[in-house]
Design a protein around this motif. Structure first.
Motif, PDB file in Angstrom:
ATOM      1  N   LEU A  52       3.008   0.139  -4.594  1.00  0.00           N
ATOM      2  CA  LEU A  52       1.973   0.729  -5.419  1.00  0.00           C
ATOM      3  C   LEU A  52       1.324   0.268  -6.435  1.00  0.00           C
ATOM      4  CD1 LEU A  52       0.710   3.831  -4.540  1.00  0.00           C
ATOM      5  CD2 LEU A  52       3.022   4.949  -6.386  1.00  0.00           C
ATOM      6  N   PHE A  53       2.341  -0.513  -7.073  1.00  0.00           N
ATOM      7  CA  PHE A  53       1.823  -0.457  -8.465  1.00  0.00           C
ATOM      8  C   PHE A  53       1.414  -1.749  -8.342  1.00  0.00           C
ATOM      9  CE2 PHE A  53       4.417   2.556 -10.041  1.00  0.00           C
ATOM     10  CZ  PHE A  53       3.939   3.266 -10.992  1.00  0.00           C
ATOM     11  N   ARG A  54       1.897  -2.666  -6.792  1.00  0.00           N
ATOM     12  CA  ARG A  54       1.244  -4.644  -7.515  1.00  0.00           C
ATOM     13  C   ARG A  54      -0.351  -4.369  -6.227  1.00  0.00           C
ATOM     14  NH1 ARG A  54      -0.953  -7.734  -6.435  1.00  0.00           N
ATOM     15  NH2 ARG A  54      -0.542  -9.614  -6.156  1.00  0.00           N
ATOM     16  N   PHE A  55      -0.217  -2.803  -5.309  1.00  0.00           N
ATOM     17  CA  PHE A  55      -1.763  -3.727  -4.391  1.00  0.00           C
ATOM     18  C   PHE A  55      -2.813  -2.616  -5.055  1.00  0.00           C
ATOM     19  CE2 PHE A  55       0.839  -6.000  -1.530  1.00  0.00           C
ATOM     20  CZ  PHE A  55       0.864  -7.277  -1.926  1.00  0.00           C
ATOM     21  N   THR A  56      -2.109  -1.056  -5.775  1.00  0.00           N
ATOM     22  CA  THR A  56      -3.083   0.021  -5.935  1.00  0.00           C
ATOM     23  C   THR A  56      -3.406  -0.045  -7.331  1.00  0.00           C
ATOM     24  OG1 THR A  56      -1.503   1.983  -6.429  1.00  0.00           O
ATOM     25  CG2 THR A  56      -1.571   1.126  -3.557  1.00  0.00           C
ATOM     26  N   VAL A 129       4.539  11.151  -3.480  1.00  0.00           N
ATOM     27  CA  VAL A 129       3.599  10.280  -3.932  1.00  0.00           C
ATOM     28  C   VAL A 129       3.214   9.361  -3.596  1.00  0.00           C
ATOM     29  CG1 VAL A 129       3.806   8.766  -5.933  1.00  0.00           C
ATOM     30  CG2 VAL A 129       4.724  10.876  -6.221  1.00  0.00           C
ATOM     31  N   TYR A 130       4.383   8.755  -2.574  1.00  0.00           N
ATOM     32  CA  TYR A 130       3.346   6.966  -1.805  1.00  0.00           C
ATOM     33  C   TYR A 130       3.044   8.160  -0.626  1.00  0.00           C
ATOM     34  CZ  TYR A 130       3.435   2.553   0.500  1.00  0.00           C
ATOM     35  OH  TYR A 130       3.689   1.390   1.116  1.00  0.00           O
ATOM     36  N   PHE A 131       3.432   8.774   0.353  1.00  0.00           N
ATOM     37  CA  PHE A 131       2.909   9.468   1.203  1.00  0.00           C
ATOM     38  C   PHE A 131       1.743   9.674   1.464  1.00  0.00           C
ATOM     39  CE2 PHE A 131       2.298  11.826   4.901  1.00  0.00           C
ATOM     40  CZ  PHE A 131       2.674  11.689   5.880  1.00  0.00           C
ATOM     41  N   PHE A 132       1.418  10.245  -0.007  1.00  0.00           N
ATOM     42  CA  PHE A 132       0.028  11.328  -0.277  1.00  0.00           C
ATOM     43  C   PHE A 132      -1.419   9.595  -0.460  1.00  0.00           C
ATOM     44  CE2 PHE A 132       2.034  14.962  -0.138  1.00  0.00           C
ATOM     45  CZ  PHE A 132       1.811  15.694   1.422  1.00  0.00           C
ATOM     46  N   GLU A 133      -0.337   9.567  -0.955  1.00  0.00           N
ATOM     47  CA  GLU A 133      -1.285   8.279  -1.606  1.00  0.00           C
ATOM     48  C   GLU A 133      -2.276   6.929  -0.687  1.00  0.00           C
ATOM     49  OE1 GLU A 133      -3.558   5.457  -4.363  1.00  0.00           O
ATOM     50  OE2 GLU A 133      -3.397   8.033  -4.333  1.00  0.00           O
TER      51      GLU A 133
END
Length: 210
Positions: A52-56, A129-133
């Motif tokens: 999440l923090f690397r690619f978004t 968090v991750y799922f909906f993002e």
């Protein structure tokens, strides 16, 4: 090879969804027992956190925001569901009623302190968090995505090999989903999830999540 392009491609997203939300829980249920079932959960949460923090360009404020207004509005729901769980356990599973804190008080205290950190935090990060993002563009409707989230969250709890865990988590997931969207706060949803977990283990329903 453009790794970021691959990461955001639909085939990769679908494959990731199947592997981490389908195969991972399936093999966890087969090969791991008891508290060891949370080990893959923690590793997946860490892995997704890095992705999440690397690619978004994800809004990190969601982790630090707390909505006191929504929290106060949630209090009647917290009280109502607490009484519902007490009544349901005492009526349907009287043999389990308050069994855990009374007969296994030491384990209960350990659960009380570890459950939010080892279980709630990784679950809410992965499934909210991750799922909906990550998967918000896979389905044409926000409500279809929410329904998919609830179904997946419930099915994941088949690892506990009983009917109570998946049904209870499917129903509870709707509370966590709406909490997350209304408060836009990771902390808000973790607090509510933790509270229900404490009640669940206290009244005896935690028996179905061991």
């Amino acid at each position: 090879m453009n790794i970021k392009r691959i990461y955001f491609s639909t085939p990769f997203k679908v494959s990731e969804l199947l592997v981490f939300f389908g195969l991972a829980p399936y093999f966890t249920g087969i090969y791991l027992e008891g508290w060891k079932k949370i080990i893959p959960l923690i590793f997946i949460a860490v892995f997704f956190f890095i992705l999440l923090f690397r690619f978004t360009n994800f809004n990190h404020a969601i982790f630090f925001r707390f909505d006191p207004v929504y929290f106060r509005k949630s209090l009647p729901r917290l009280i109502s569901i607490t009484f519902l769980m007490i009544f349901f356990t005492g009526w349907v599973f009287p043999d389990l009623f308050f069994e855990y804190p009374v007969e296994e008080s030491q384990k209960y205290l350990i659960t009380f302190f570890l459950y939010p950190i080892a279980s709630v935090v990784p679950q809410e990060f992965i499934y909210r968090v991750y799922f909906f993002e990550r998967y918000r563009n896979l389905l044409p409707s926000k409500y279809l995505l929410m329904f998919a989230n609830a179904i997946i969250f419930g099915l994941t709890h088949l690892i506990y090999d009983n009917w109570v865990a998946p049904i209870a988590t499917f129903l509870a997931s709707w509370i966590f989903i709406f909490n997350y969207f209304k408060s836009e706060s990771f902390l808000n949803v973790c607090l509510e999830h933790s509270f229900y977990g404490f009640v669940m283990f206290t009244v005896g329903l935690g028996h179905f999540f061991k």
